[in-house]
Design a protein around this motif. Structure first.
Motif, short mmCIF file in Angstrom:
data_model
loop_
_atom_site.label_atom_id
_atom_site.label_comp_id
_atom_site.label_asym_id
_atom_site.label_seq_id
_atom_site.Cartn_x
_atom_site.Cartn_y
_atom_site.Cartn_z
N UNK A 64 0.82 -1.11 0.03
CA UNK A 64 0.10 -0.22 0.15
C UNK A 64 0.90 1.27 -0.13
N UNK A 65 1.95 1.12 0.81
CA UNK A 65 2.72 2.41 0.76
C UNK A 65 3.32 2.57 -0.56
N UNK A 66 3.89 1.67 -1.11
CA UNK A 66 4.51 1.79 -2.59
C UNK A 66 3.40 2.11 -3.57
N UNK A 67 2.27 1.86 -3.48
CA UNK A 67 1.29 2.26 -4.24
C UNK A 67 0.32 3.24 -3.94
N UNK A 68 0.58 4.18 -2.97
CA UNK A 68 -0.42 5.01 -2.48
C UNK A 68 -1.01 5.91 -3.45
N UNK A 69 -0.35 6.60 -4.26
CA UNK A 69 -1.02 7.46 -5.21
C UNK A 69 -1.96 6.73 -6.07
N UNK A 70 -1.85 5.64 -6.61
CA UNK A 70 -2.70 5.05 -7.27
C UNK A 70 -3.90 4.69 -6.40
N UNK A 71 -3.53 4.05 -5.30
CA UNK A 71 -4.61 3.96 -4.41
C UNK A 71 -5.68 4.91 -3.91
N UNK A 72 -5.00 6.07 -3.45
CA UNK A 72 -5.57 7.27 -3.06
C UNK A 72 -6.69 7.81 -4.12
N UNK A 73 -5.91 7.87 -5.31
CA UNK A 73 -6.71 8.28 -6.66
C UNK A 73 -8.02 7.40 -6.76
N UNK A 74 -7.81 6.00 -6.61
CA UNK A 74 -8.87 5.21 -6.84
C UNK A 74 -9.97 5.26 -5.60
N UNK A 75 -9.68 5.60 -4.53
CA UNK A 75 -10.59 5.68 -3.41
C UNK A 75 -11.16 6.83 -3.52
N UNK A 76 -10.57 8.18 -3.91
CA UNK A 76 -10.99 9.62 -4.06
C UNK A 76 -12.00 9.47 -5.22
N UNK A 77 -11.99 8.55 -6.32
CA UNK A 77 -12.81 8.61 -7.44
C UNK A 77 -14.13 7.87 -7.05
N UNK A 78 -13.91 6.71 -6.15
CA UNK A 78 -15.06 6.06 -5.82
C UNK A 78 -16.06 6.81 -4.47
N UNK A 79 -15.30 7.51 -3.87
CA UNK A 79 -15.99 8.36 -2.92
C UNK A 79 -16.79 9.50 -3.57
N UNK A 80 -16.10 10.01 -4.40
CA UNK A 80 -16.91 11.14 -5.32
C UNK A 80 -18.17 10.42 -6.03
N UNK A 81 -17.97 9.36 -6.68
CA UNK A 81 -19.07 8.72 -7.28
C UNK A 81 -20.26 7.98 -6.28
N UNK A 82 -19.84 7.83 -5.41
CA UNK A 82 -20.76 7.27 -4.23
C UNK A 82 -20.74 5.69 -4.38
N UNK A 83 -19.78 5.28 -5.01
CA UNK A 83 -19.62 3.92 -5.09
C UNK A 83 -18.43 3.11 -4.22
N UNK A 84 -18.18 3.82 -3.16
CA UNK A 84 -17.02 3.34 -2.43
C UNK A 84 -17.60 2.11 -1.46
N UNK A 85 -17.01 1.12 -1.27
CA UNK A 85 -17.29 0.15 -0.28
C UNK A 85 -15.96 -0.42 0.19
N UNK A 86 -16.07 -0.66 1.62
CA UNK A 86 -14.57 -1.13 2.06
C UNK A 86 -14.45 -2.75 1.83
N UNK A 87 -13.19 -3.13 1.52
CA UNK A 87 -13.06 -4.46 1.42
C UNK A 87 -13.24 -5.15 2.58
N UNK A 88 -13.95 -6.43 2.60
CA UNK A 88 -14.35 -7.07 3.82
C UNK A 88 -13.35 -7.43 4.81
N UNK A 89 -13.45 -7.20 6.04
CA UNK A 89 -12.59 -7.27 7.11
C UNK A 89 -12.23 -8.89 7.44
#
Length: 508
Positions: A64-89
């Protein structure tokens, strides 16, 4: 938001990495200690990589640390589109010392960061909607504030009606419909995006065992997911109507999550408060835990006569509180003693009992005993040496955050309990040394170095000069009273929340 979210994800990944690398360092140090202690071949203690890191890359903080930019970009887009769901714990079990098991739930790194990000936002905006008598999971109040409030309320009373209650399986039982009703009726400040995040985490599946893990698990229908920050805010929201009802009744109370202590001079009022508590528990969906709830009693001073069911103490978050004193809870004292016994056994008795103690440990001083002193001191004092502690005691405490066990107890004012703990520790150390000497003499070690042969009083204050460096070898036993006096002094000067700390106080 990009920078903030990316920063939160990076911070969460780095926190987990630091924790893992600290664990690896501690194992390496313990391996080295064991090798010095014994004549046997000692294999290096293996650093265990958490198995759930391999379930999906989302759990691995290094990736996650190595891919932080791509991950944060993906999460931000899903939050904006209201499609965000957390990965099951996922969940894993940790053995309890009583023989049972405790399940620990873990969300992926980025989801934990999102939860923490919105937890802070929601808490910051909605402080006024939370009762000032609710002390759990907040940035402005801690358990130390609760203890101070109880001290102030109890200090001038001769007797009080009290009620101690908590809920059964509180986090897993909270009704979602009830939770949304409270959020709406009490007009919490929540944006549409924040509400989407709340609903997404509430729908997160129950934590799954690693062998059965699936990212398509069914969503939960009740309860708030444990192991994530946003649930802490929601747990306080669920109990907020109870807080308001108790405030309107005019009873005194403190609440830490589902652990509630209520008091009043009026028996009728406290009975009404208990009725409200039961009514709220039904609305929340969580039953009152009768096995851990003592009910209504009369709190009196020790030795006082009472015409009703009475007690001289109440327990609240690791503390034992009477009408005049604050002490460590009895269960806390037992855990502390158990940890110190473990340190004594593994340092002084384990290798001799197995018959393979390395004679080099018995040089000018018993090095294994010195290691015990250092470990016990770190357990009680944190990062303070004996010399540093005495300097603070003599010159006053600067503004600093204390560490170690006693940093959790800056408000203890019953010195007799601490004196008893000091006496217990000294006698245990002296008896363990004597037992070590008996075993070693049977194995042919006829001459043993200091502190063997010292009296109990001399052992407590033992120190000597090193012939190698010329410096002092400080082997004085650590003292509960000394560290408590310094932390208490700093607490009075700067405030307990500034110098003390919460968290689990018993672990080493």
């Amino acid at each position: 938001m990009t920078t903030s979210l990316q920063g939160a994800i990076t911070a969460e990944a780095c926190k987990l990495i630091r924790r893992h690398e600290r664990y690896a360092q501690l194992l390496a140090e313990e391996t080295e200690r064991r090798r010095r202690r014994t004549t046997e071949n000692v294999s290096a203690l293996q650093v265990m990589r958490p198995a759930y890191w391999d379930l999906t890359p989302a759990f691995d903080p290094y990736l996650v640390r190595a891919r932080k930019k791509a991950i944060s970009h993906s999460v931000r887009n899903r939050l904006s589109a209201r499609t965000y769901t957390p990965v099951p714990p996922v969940c894993y079990s940790v053995p309890k010392k009583d023989g049972g098991e405790r399940l620990v739930a873990v969300f992926p790194v980025a989801d934990n960061a999102v939860s923490q990000y919105y937890f802070r936002s929601l808490l910051r905006k909605n402080h006024p909607r939370l009762s000032s008598r609710s002390y759990a999971y907040r940035e402005d109040l801690t358990v130390h504030d609760a203890i101070q409030y109880i001290q102030a309320e109890f200090g001038t009373r001769q007797r009080l009606f009290i009620a101690e209650y908590d809920f059964r399986d509180y986090f897993n039982s909270i009704s979602h419909d009830y939770l949304f009703q409270v959020l709406d009726e009490q007009r919490y400040l929540i944006t549409q995006r924040e509400m989407h995040v709340i609903k997404s985490f509430l729908a997160a599946p129950e934590p799954q065992a690693m062998l059965d893990y699936s990212i398509t698990a069914s969503p939960r229908t009740r309860g708030v997911p444990q192991g994530t920050s946003i649930s802490l805010f929601l747990a306080n929201v669920a109990a907020a109507p109870l807080d308001r009802a108790l405030e309107r009744l005019g009873v005194g109370f403190v609440r830490y999550a589902d652990d509630t202590l209520i008091w009043s001079d009026d028996y009728g009022r406290i009975c009404e408060a208990v009725d409200w508590l039961h009514e709220t528990s039904r609305a929340i969906g969580s039953e009152v835990n009768l096995a851990k709830s003592e009910g209504v009693r009369l709190l009196v001073r020790p030795g006082a006569r009472a015409e009703l069911a009475s007690t001289t103490q109440v327990n609240f978050v690791g503390h034992k509180i009477t009408l005049r004193t604050v002490e460590m809870r009895d269960t806390a004292v037992r855990k502390v003693k158990e940890r110190l016994r473990e340190l004594l056994f593994f340092n002084l008795l384990d290798a001799p009992l197995a018959g393979h103690l390395n004679s080099r440990q018995l040089g000018r001083v018993d090095r294994d005993y010195y290691v015990f002193i250092l470990q016990a001191r770190r357990y009680l004092y944190g990062d303070l040496s004996e010399k540093g502690l005495r300097r603070l005691r003599a010159k006053g405490s600067p503004l600093r955050r204390f560490k170690g066990l006693m940093a959790f107890y800056p408000l203890i004012d019953d010195t007799q309990v601490l004196a008893d703990l000091d006496s217990w520790l000294a006698s245990q150390a002296w008896l363990t040394l004597r037992r070590r000497a008996e075993i070693l003499r049977k194995q042919g070690f006829t001459t043993l170095p200091p502190p063997h042969g010292l009296s109990l009083n001399d052992l407590i204050k033992y120190r000597r000069k090193s012939k190698t460096t010329g410096g002092e070898i400080d082997m004085r036993l650590p003292s509960f009273r000394r560290i408590a006096n310094v932390v208490s002094q700093a607490s009075r000067l700067h405030g307990p929340n500034i110098v003390g700390q919460g968290g689990q106080p018993y672990s080493y």
